[in-house]
Design a protein around this motif. Structure first.
Motif, mmCIF file in Angstrom:
data_model
loop_
_atom_site.group_PDB
_atom_site.id
_atom_site.type_symbol
_atom_site.label_atom_id
_atom_site.label_comp_id
_atom_site.label_asym_id
_atom_site.label_seq_id
_atom_site.Cartn_x
_atom_site.Cartn_y
_atom_site.Cartn_z
ATOM 1 N N UNK A 37 0.843 -1.203 0.000
ATOM 2 C CA UNK A 37 0.000 0.000 0.000
ATOM 3 C C UNK A 37 0.872 1.245 0.000
ATOM 4 N N UNK A 38 0.394 2.281 -0.675
ATOM 5 C CA UNK A 38 1.065 3.571 -0.676
ATOM 6 C C UNK A 38 0.019 4.647 -0.398
ATOM 7 N N UNK A 39 0.421 5.775 0.188
ATOM 8 C CA UNK A 39 -0.545 6.855 0.412
ATOM 9 C C UNK A 39 -1.191 7.300 -0.900
ATOM 10 N N UNK A 40 -2.478 7.548 -0.836
ATOM 11 C CA UNK A 40 -3.241 7.953 -2.015
ATOM 12 C C UNK A 40 -3.993 6.808 -2.670
ATOM 13 N N UNK A 41 -3.772 5.590 -2.211
ATOM 14 C CA UNK A 41 -4.431 4.427 -2.787
ATOM 15 C C UNK A 41 -5.855 4.316 -2.260
ATOM 16 N N UNK A 42 -6.789 3.975 -3.120
ATOM 17 C CA UNK A 42 -8.166 3.731 -2.708
ATOM 18 C C UNK A 42 -8.312 2.299 -2.224
ATOM 19 N N UNK A 43 -8.983 2.119 -1.082
ATOM 20 C CA UNK A 43 -9.151 0.788 -0.503
ATOM 21 C C UNK A 43 -10.607 0.576 -0.087
ATOM 22 N N UNK A 44 -10.949 -0.707 0.084
ATOM 23 C CA UNK A 44 -12.243 -1.087 0.674
ATOM 24 C C UNK A 44 -11.923 -1.902 1.910
ATOM 25 N N UNK A 45 -12.514 -1.544 3.050
ATOM 26 C CA UNK A 45 -12.278 -2.296 4.275
ATOM 27 C C UNK A 45 -13.111 -3.565 4.265
ATOM 28 N N UNK A 46 -12.828 -4.468 5.198
ATOM 29 C CA UNK A 46 -13.603 -5.701 5.270
ATOM 30 C C UNK A 46 -15.041 -5.423 5.682
ATOM 31 N N UNK A 80 -9.594 -4.964 0.241
ATOM 32 C CA UNK A 80 -9.179 -4.905 -1.161
ATOM 33 C C UNK A 80 -8.517 -3.565 -1.445
ATOM 34 N N UNK A 81 -7.508 -3.612 -2.286
ATOM 35 C CA UNK A 81 -6.880 -2.404 -2.816
ATOM 36 C C UNK A 81 -7.481 -2.200 -4.196
ATOM 37 N N UNK A 82 -7.997 -0.997 -4.453
ATOM 38 C CA UNK A 82 -8.719 -0.728 -5.689
ATOM 39 C C UNK A 82 -7.866 0.071 -6.668
ATOM 40 N N UNK A 83 -8.066 -0.202 -7.935
ATOM 41 C CA UNK A 83 -7.450 0.609 -8.987
ATOM 42 C C UNK A 83 -8.086 2.004 -8.943
ATOM 43 N N UNK A 84 -7.361 3.010 -9.425
ATOM 44 C CA UNK A 84 -7.876 4.382 -9.386
ATOM 45 C C UNK A 84 -9.198 4.512 -10.126
ATOM 46 N N UNK A 85 -9.313 3.898 -11.297
ATOM 47 C CA UNK A 85 -10.540 4.010 -12.086
ATOM 48 C C UNK A 85 -11.722 3.372 -11.357
ATOM 49 N N UNK A 86 -11.497 2.227 -10.735
ATOM 50 C CA UNK A 86 -12.577 1.553 -10.016
ATOM 51 C C UNK A 86 -12.992 2.347 -8.782
ATOM 52 N N UNK A 87 -12.008 2.879 -8.043
ATOM 53 C CA UNK A 87 -12.302 3.681 -6.851
ATOM 54 C C UNK A 87 -13.112 4.923 -7.227
ATOM 55 N N UNK A 88 -12.705 5.631 -8.282
ATOM 56 C CA UNK A 88 -13.435 6.826 -8.715
ATOM 57 C C UNK A 88 -14.833 6.489 -9.215
ATOM 58 N N UNK A 89 -14.988 5.340 -9.870
ATOM 59 C CA UNK A 89 -16.309 4.932 -10.342
ATOM 60 C C UNK A 89 -17.240 4.644 -9.170
#
Length: 168
Positions: A37-46, A80-89
């Motif tokens: 993980x890096x700062x700025x990454x979009x995530x979904x918690x459990x 889950x760690x989300x891709x930028x496009x998926x997080x923004x969607x």
């Protein structure tokens, strides 16, 4: 011993071995995901909450759950760690495809009616009516000469003193 009697036990042990092996692989993949993980990454918690990683500690993460709202979570809480496009969607409703037929859901209900923006807000007060009448809450105003609430006239008492039971 007969091979037929041992066969179910052999199958059971083999199945348990395969299940634990696949579970360990999933745990290793999840740990590797959390370690990258890096700062700025979009995530979904459990728990299903979407957030952006702000700071990373040894065992914890600081997540921005809303603009200016930060919360501290255990790294194990990241599902889950989300891709930028998926997080923004998901979070912002932004799609990369401008020809997408996906409807945009409004933030409030005011834009759901066609003429809601054209119509001025309706109130119970108009310029001709002046101040709105006060609601009747069942209380009588003693200052205006109405009878007291206990049903007695001003000079009438119940005959009890302050020290007796049932005195008011």
């Amino acid at each position: 011993m007969n091979l037929v009697t041992l066969l179910p036990f052999i199958v059971l042990i083999g199945a348990m071995f395969l299940m634990t092996r696949s579970a360990k692989k999933k745990q290793q993949a999840a740990a590797q995901m959390r370690d990258h993980l890096v700062p700025g990454t979009g995530v979904r918690t459990i728990g299903g909450m979407y957030a952006t990683v702000k700071e990373i500690g040894d065992d914890t993460l600081t997540l921005e759950v809303a603009p200016g709202v930060h919360a501290i979570y255990a790294k194990n809480a990241i599902g889950a760690v989300l891709e930028d496009a998926e997080y923004n969607r998901i979070v912002h409703g932004i799609t990369d495809d401008p020809t997408s037929d996906t409807p945009v859901v409004p933030d409030d209900a005011s834009s759901l009616t066609a003429d809601a923006a054209d119509e001025p807000a309706k109130t119970d007060l108009t310029k001709d009516q002046g101040e709105a009448p006060k609601p009747d809450l069942g209380k009588k105003d003693e200052a205006k000469g109405d009878a007291p609430q206990d049903g007695k006239t001003d000079g009438e008492t119940d005959g009890k003193t302050d020290g007796e039971a049932g005195a008011k």
